[in-house]
Enzyme design. Structure first.
Site, mmCIF file in Angstrom:
data_model
loop_
_atom_site.group_PDB
_atom_site.id
_atom_site.type_symbol
_atom_site.label_atom_id
_atom_site.label_comp_id
_atom_site.label_asym_id
_atom_site.label_seq_id
_atom_site.Cartn_x
_atom_site.Cartn_y
_atom_site.Cartn_z
ATOM 1 N N GLU A 1 0.829 -1.212 0.000
ATOM 2 C CA GLU A 1 0.000 0.000 0.000
ATOM 3 C C GLU A 1 0.862 1.260 0.000
ATOM 4 O OE1 GLU A 1 -2.955 0.310 -0.746
ATOM 5 O OE2 GLU A 1 -3.695 -1.727 -0.565
ATOM 6 N N CYS B 1 -19.710 -3.660 -16.927
ATOM 7 C CA CYS B 1 -19.711 -3.190 -15.542
ATOM 8 C C CYS B 1 -20.900 -3.728 -14.755
ATOM 9 C CB CYS B 1 -19.728 -1.660 -15.512
ATOM 10 S SG CYS B 1 -19.680 -1.028 -13.822
ATOM 11 N N ASP C 1 -9.477 5.410 -2.705
ATOM 12 C CA ASP C 1 -8.306 5.828 -3.483
ATOM 13 C C ASP C 1 -8.813 6.467 -4.780
ATOM 14 O OD1 ASP C 1 -9.109 3.760 -5.104
ATOM 15 O OD2 ASP C 1 -7.086 2.989 -5.426
ATOM 16 N N TYR D 1 -6.168 7.084 3.538
ATOM 17 C CA TYR D 1 -6.386 5.984 2.596
ATOM 18 C C TYR D 1 -5.683 4.709 3.049
ATOM 19 C CZ TYR D 1 -5.408 2.672 -0.939
ATOM 20 O OH TYR D 1 -5.260 1.473 -1.565
#
Length: 332
Positions: A32, A193, A131, A113
DNA sequence: TTCCCGGACT
DNA sequence: AGTCCGGGAA
């Protein structure tokens, strides 16, 4: 989203498959931090070499600062490497990574985040992970008209309403994978999607219009000089101050970066400096054009280290200096 | 080439 | 709001 993730998730070296036990928190944390402002394809080789070389908080905490900075060379945003090392030393001292968002948020290099992402992915906690991918997906899903960065609170609130209590880590990674593979910046693949039927931007026919962004201002142009001083097959390298631009990195000596060409101002010693080329580099808030100048060092007493020219690739230099070296090598 | 993209810290 | 880089797409 979770159903879509089970079938379409990306396999990455720092991840566990959907439903499997979470990965080692050390690896989640390192990935991360590396992924801050940096794309997956760039991070992958760095993550593999770093975890092979330093497989745990204890191993990284014991590393020499210079080795860590050199290993980060090329990834950019070098404050991340200094914070990574500082964080590893705190964690090694206290025994383990905190498993709550608030505890994580208090560590160096971990902001909102990253704290949320680690809490969700490594510890299974419900956390609202936002993010840039999630910002894009959510701003389209809800057709948020307010411009970034002012829209951040609204986007976070909207993300909160769709974050599940269970599998929050998989949900976060699902949203990021959707943003990276389907809900892309340009040319989103809306036909693939899973959120299409609920997506306000798709229904409006303008998915690419979101997220709305505030206009950005032009970058100033600055000029500088990079000095290549050679003596007996070795080149002079210095270490930049810990704070500021390219902080803590090994570097070629530089003069000031100013509004007009500074020539040989700030040279490590007086000499017959010869210009051999120009190197350009874009920083966040200004563009830089540097003349590359070379000279023989003779017996000048100077500060820094003399690095074998044949091994310059191992010096761990940021990209600006790597470009200058390409100019020097092109001249030979 | 140029343009655009992406979190933490102060 | 300004300071921190490097890579990929156009």
């Amino acid at each position: 989203m979770l159903d879509w993730y089970d079938r379409n998730h990306r396999s990455l070296p720092w991840r566990s498959p959907p439903g499997a036990p979470p990965p080692d928190p050390y690896r989640v944390w390192m990935s991360e931090v590396m992924l801050q402002q940096t794309q997956v394809a760039t991070v992958r080789p760095y993550f593999l070499s770093w975890t092979a070389r330093w497989p745990s908080f204890a191993a990284l905490a014991a590393a020499a600062d210079a080795d860590v900075m050199a290993a980060w060379a090329g990834l950019g945003y070098y404050a991340r490497a200094r914070n990574l090392l500082a964080c590893a030393r705190v964690v090694a001292e206290r025994g383990a990574l905190p498993d709550t968002e608030a505890g994580l948020r208090a560590l160096p290099g971990i902001g909102d985040y990253t704290a949320a992402a680690i809490a969700a992915i490594a510890f299974g906690r419900r956390a609202v992970v936002v993010d840039a991918n999630v910002e894009r997906v959510v701003s389209r899903l809800f057709a948020i008209a307010q411009a970034l960065p002012a829209a951040r609170p609204a986007i976070r609130a909207a993300t909160d309403t769709i974050t599940p209590d269970d599998r929050a880590g998989d949900f976060a990674q699902a949203m990021m994978d959707l943003g990276s593979m389907v809900c892309t910046v340009r040319g989103p693949r809306c036909l693939l999607c899973p959120l299409r039927d609920d997506c306000a931007a798709f229904q409006a026919g303008t998915p690419e219009a979101f997220p709305v962004k505030a206009a950005k201002k032009a970058k100033p142009q600055r000029y500088g000089t990079l000095f290549w001083a050679e003596r007996d097959g070795r080149v002079l390298l210095v270490r930049r101050p810990d704070k500021g631009l390219l902080g803590g990195m090994r570097a070629l000596p530089t003069g000031p970066w100013v509004d007009s060409d500074p020539g040989t101002a700030g040279a490590p010693f007086a000499a017959d400096w010869r210009s051999i080329g120009l190197v350009r580099h874009g920083f966040t808030h200004f563009d830089l054009a540097c003349t590359v100048m070379v000279a023989d060092a003779g017996d000048e007493p100077v500060q820094g280290e003399w690095w074998p020219v044949a091994e310059i690739a191992d010096a761990g230099l940021p990209t600006l200096f790597a470009r200058a070296i390409a100019v020097v090598e092109g001249m030979r």
